[in-house]
Design an enzyme around this catalytic site. Structure first.
Site, PDB file in Angstrom:
ATOM      1  N   TRP A 195       0.853  -1.183   0.000  1.00 40.29           N
ATOM      2  CA  TRP A 195       0.000   0.000   0.000  1.00 40.29           C
ATOM      3  C   TRP A 195       0.901   1.249   0.000  1.00 40.29           C
ATOM      4  CZ3 TRP A 195      -0.456   3.797   3.917  1.00 40.29           C
ATOM      5  CH2 TRP A 195      -1.441   4.762   3.637  1.00 40.29           C
ATOM      6  N   ASP A 474     -14.339   2.578  -5.404  1.00 36.11           N
ATOM      7  CA  ASP A 474     -13.255   2.192  -4.500  1.00 36.11           C
ATOM      8  C   ASP A 474     -13.473   0.761  -4.003  1.00 36.11           C
ATOM      9  OD1 ASP A 474     -10.998   2.500  -2.955  1.00 36.11           O
ATOM     10  OD2 ASP A 474     -11.746   4.217  -1.815  1.00 36.11           O
ATOM     11  N   ASN A 476     -11.732  -1.276  -0.630  1.00 42.49           N
ATOM     12  CA  ASN A 476     -10.714  -1.003   0.378  1.00 42.49           C
ATOM     13  C   ASN A 476     -10.280  -2.177   1.245  1.00 42.49           C
ATOM     14  OD1 ASN A 476      -9.841   1.820   0.264  1.00 42.49           O
ATOM     15  ND2 ASN A 476     -12.027   2.227   0.384  1.00 42.49           N
ATOM     16  N   ASP A 544      -2.407   5.848  -3.088  1.00 44.96           N
ATOM     17  CA  ASP A 544      -2.762   6.835  -2.062  1.00 44.96           C
ATOM     18  C   ASP A 544      -1.561   7.697  -1.710  1.00 44.96           C
ATOM     19  OD1 ASP A 544      -5.398   6.335  -1.813  1.00 44.96           O
ATOM     20  OD2 ASP A 544      -5.253   5.051  -0.058  1.00 44.96           O
TER      21      ASP A 544
HETATM   22  C1  DGJ Z   1      -9.012   4.832  -0.478  1.00 47.22           C
HETATM   23  C2  DGJ Z   1      -8.747   5.711  -1.639  1.00 47.22           C
HETATM   24  O1  DGJ Z   1      -7.562   5.348  -2.269  1.00 47.22           O
HETATM   25  C3  DGJ Z   1      -8.712   7.151  -1.171  1.00 47.22           C
HETATM   26  O2  DGJ Z   1      -8.389   7.997  -2.243  1.00 47.22           O
HETATM   27  C4  DGJ Z   1     -10.036   7.508  -0.575  1.00 47.22           C
HETATM   28  O3  DGJ Z   1     -11.032   7.478  -1.559  1.00 47.22           O
HETATM   29  C5  DGJ Z   1     -10.373   6.566   0.570  1.00 47.22           C
HETATM   30  N1  DGJ Z   1     -10.268   5.190   0.152  1.00 47.22           N
HETATM   31  C6  DGJ Z   1     -11.756   6.824   1.077  1.00 47.22           C
HETATM   32  O4  DGJ Z   1     -12.164   5.898   1.979  1.00 47.22           O
END
Ligand code: DGJ
Length: 724
Positions: A195, A474, A476, A544
């Site tokens: 990450w 997204d 996550n 990110d």
């Molecule tokens: C991960 C993304 O990469 C970020 O840019 C952002 O959108 C966050 N999630 C939001 O939870």
């Protein structure tokens, strides 16, 4: 062009500069004879070495096992004598494994069929060869497809497995591509990461044993990339050989290079066999995803340009494919979850004044989400933050002359959500065990059509509720606890692939129902940056980590395979939120030009001096956007290698315009100027740089001298225009 020579039983596929050759040995076994620089001859059967020990089985001097364990099999099957890495594994109802796939026929046709439910390259001026291999005893047929586009140097492969028997079988492994070659002093190139540190270029010698790069995370991942290349030891950007494989898929993958006892190398790529088991009913078929093969005899630069051309012309789709992307401002790093309509409008108002074209509202606008603990799945607007809902906000943003976009995370569910209260069984989980949380969220079992449909309907309602022109999709967390409450035990091994098919289906619906929508994929930064997602969204959030210096390496690794127009890149605030580094605003702007340009900061809070630079940065983006979107990419120097500076160049296809993007990471005392040798220009053409004329040959061979920039983290764009 694709040919088959009946006499020699040789298939030959030619692209602009490469040939790919296969032959049928013993009237049965499909072997790989050659992949490399274009050949004139088709008299290439000798490359299968069937005249050497161990002879083909029909000549009986050696037994079948010896033959199968050394023959350069085009689509290797295990269990009957080939002990190397195989591409297919079937378990029958008696619990037995083992196949012997032999040639059963072929056809060559114009065009390229769709891969049912999967992303794949597309387009005209294409020829396809389908070779059918069969194991009559096992009741299995493998249809291998190979396609070549007239305007491109890449070769596309895929395979469809059919159960021709009368009973179900379990498909435990089905890889998409294999490549055999003689082992030389090769190096392996892969793109490992993490990450905020995605796609780091990594080279290492391959001497013995195997090299593996893989993902079992349910996404192509931050940690590895569905790509593998074998390079000649002398390979640089401009010379040396490259054999590259890239997977048009976004889920689990395995890529492996295996040295064998006979001095050969076998490379394979496909869906990861771990936790994969597909029940194939009698008469059923399974389509494996596409793999792209690229050979270059002019180093990594030519490989990159081949991938870029292929993906720009034959993978990316939609109304933004060849269009300038709007300069956006995203509120994530500006506000995180702490925003409301007033705050967003204040940002939009200032942004509009400076020429920014779209406001993207990131995570936190729905349910009762004030942090990442809740509400995923409840796709209804939080009216406390946004009174009057999305329409009021979108209309106001539109009134300011800007487009409006939103963030969504459709694949997830928070335990603290209405959706979870109503449907706890919709999360992936094992019976009787609480599933593992990541970022306080669980993964939806999208393999169940009713789940995918319900989520799609709710996000579709959101998109219809206001004038929304952009979505950041997204994802996550990785997939774990891969169990479905709805699937029978003998189909649980299908879940990760079914999940991917469902995501593809949802995104296909989205871009079909909202054809003018600009979709940007994202996965905690660049955790699902792969050719599969590129088929649905013309751009993907790269990482990110928005620090201008960290980005140099992340973007270099990404540019190795992907056109710059696909790489989401923003100017963010300093000290950088991830690494704490402070870099000049100008350098951040130049680094973000290597992609879809935008901002990720509170524009109302940056300094006046920085604010004044924004219109100039946008003008630079507008000036270079067509070049960046359509031009050829040349990597000139890598900060990753030299630890001092980074430099790449884009040259227009007609060679009349170029731009060099230079970042001096560290200032070196004592050096007065740096010589930059350009690439890709026309030798004879005259070019003007800073008011001075040079021939292309001079700029490429003698180089361009640039005065040293003063200080660390400095950057410049060097403009190169042909003059007549
Ligand atoms: C991960 C993304 O990469 C970020 O840019 C952002 O959108 C966050 N999630 C939001 O939870």
């Amino acid at each position: 062009m694709i040919t088959y020579n009946q006499e020699t039983q040789i298939f030959k596929l030619d692209t602009k500069t490469t040939s790919y050759v296969m032959g049928i040995a013993d009237g049965k076994y499909l072997g790989h004879a050659y992949y490399g620089k274009k050949l004139d001859s088709t008299d290439l059967f000798y490359l299968l070495r069937t005249e050497e020990h161990p002879f083909v089985p029909s000549r009986l001097e050696r037994e079948k096992l010896s033959f199968l364990d050394s023959f350069p099999m085009e689509y290797p099957f295990g269990g009957t004598g080939d002990f190397r890495e195989s591409c297919i594994e079937i378990r029958n109802m008696q619990g037995q494994h083992g196949l012997e796939l032999v040639y059963a026929g072929h056809r060559i046709y114009e065009g390229k069929g769709k891969l049912e439910g999967l992303p794949a390259t597309w387009g005209d001026h294409c020829e396809t060869l389908e070779i059918t291999l069969e194991d009559a005893c096992a009741g299995i047929r493998a249809v291998l497809s190979y396609s070549v586009f007239a305007d491109c140097d890449a070769l596309m492969r895929s395979v469809k497995i059919e159960n021709t028997g009368s009973e179900p079988v379990y498909l435990e492994r089905v890889l998409s591509a294999c490549l055999e070659m003689d082992q030389e002093p090769f190096e392996i190139l892969s793109l490992p990461g993490s990450w905020a540190r995605e796609r780091q270029i990594h080279r290492q010698p391959l001497v013995t044993g195997s090299f593996v790069t893989e993902s079992v995370r349910g996404e192509s991942s931050h940690q590895d990339h569905p790509f593998l290349a074998v390079l000649s030891e002398d390979c640089t950007q401009t010379r040396g050989e490259v054999y590259a494989m890239h997977f048009v898929y976004s889920g689990n993958f395995l890529a492996k290079a295996q040295c064998t006892q006979y001095g050969t190398l076998r490379m394979v790529l496909g869906i990861h066999p771990d936790r994969f088991c597909w029940k194939l009913d009698a008469g059923g078929s399974f389509q494996a995803p596409e793999a792209v093969l690229v050979y270059s005899d002019e180093g990594l630069g030519k490989m990159s340009r081949t991938f870029h051309d292929l993906y720009r012309s034959h993978l990316i789709r939609g109304s933004y494919k060849d269009k300038e992307r709007p300069v956006l401002i995203n509120n994530w790093e500006a506000t995180y979850f702490d925003f409301n309509t007033d705050k967003l409008i204040a940002i939009a108002r200032e942004a509009a004044k400076l020429g920014i074209e779209m406001l993207v509202m990131d995570d936190g606008w729905f349910g009762c989400r004030e942090n990442d603990d809740s509400s995923l799945g409840d796709w209804t607007v939080n009216e406390q933050k946004l009174p009057g809902g999305l329409k009021v906000l979108a209309d106001e943003v539109n009134r300011l002359g800007m487009k409006f976009g939103i963030w969504l995370e459709p694949e997830m569910i928070s335990p603290d959500s209405r959706l979870y209260q109503e449907h706890p069984d919709w999360a992936l989980q094992f019976q009787g065990r609480a599933p593992s949380l990541a970022r306080q969220q669980l993964v939806l079992d999208l393999s169940r059509p009713e789940v995918a449909d319900a989520i799609y309907d709710s996000i579709s309602r959101v998109l219809q509720s206001a004038h929304i022109e952009y979505v950041k999709w997204d994802m996550n967390r990785a997939l774990a606890d891969i169990g479905s409450m709805a699937f029978p035990p003998d189909r649980q091994g299908e879940l990760t692939h079914r999940y991917m098919l469902a995501v593809y289906r949802m995104q296909e619906r989205l871009i079909t129902d909202f054809p003018d929508l600009l979709l940007e994929n994202c996965s905690s930064g660049g955790g699902r940056f792969d050719p599969g997602m590129l088929y649905y969204s013309p751009q993907i959030w790269c990482s990110d980590d928005t620090d201008a210096i960290e980005r140099l390496q992340i973007q270099e690794g990404t540019q190795l395979l992907y056109p710059l127009s696909a790489i989401g890149a923003h100017v963010s605030d300093c000290p950088n939120h991830i690494v704490g580094r402070v870099t000049p605003f100008q350098t951040r702007g130049i680094t973000a030009l290597a992609g879809t340009f935008g901002y990720e900061l509170d524009i109302t809070k940056i300094s006046e001096e920085e604010r004044k630079m924004v219109p100039g940065q946008i003008a630079a983006y507008k000036k270079y956007a067509p070049l960046i979107r359509e031009g050829d990419y040349y990597r000139i120097a890598s900060y990753r290698e030299n630890h001092l500076y980074d430099c790449y160049e884009i040259v227009s296809k007609d060679k009349r315009q170029a731009a060099v993007f230079f970042v001096q990471v560290l200032y070196e005392p004592g050096r007065r100027s740096r010589n930059i040798r350009l690439q890709g220009l026309d030798e004879q053409m005259f070019y003007e740089v800073d008011g001075r004329r040079y021939t292309g040959g001079t700029l490429m061979h003698a180089g361009l001298l640039r005065n040293r920039l003063r200080g660390d983290f400095q950057a410049e764009v060097i403009d190169i225009q042909a003059v007549f």
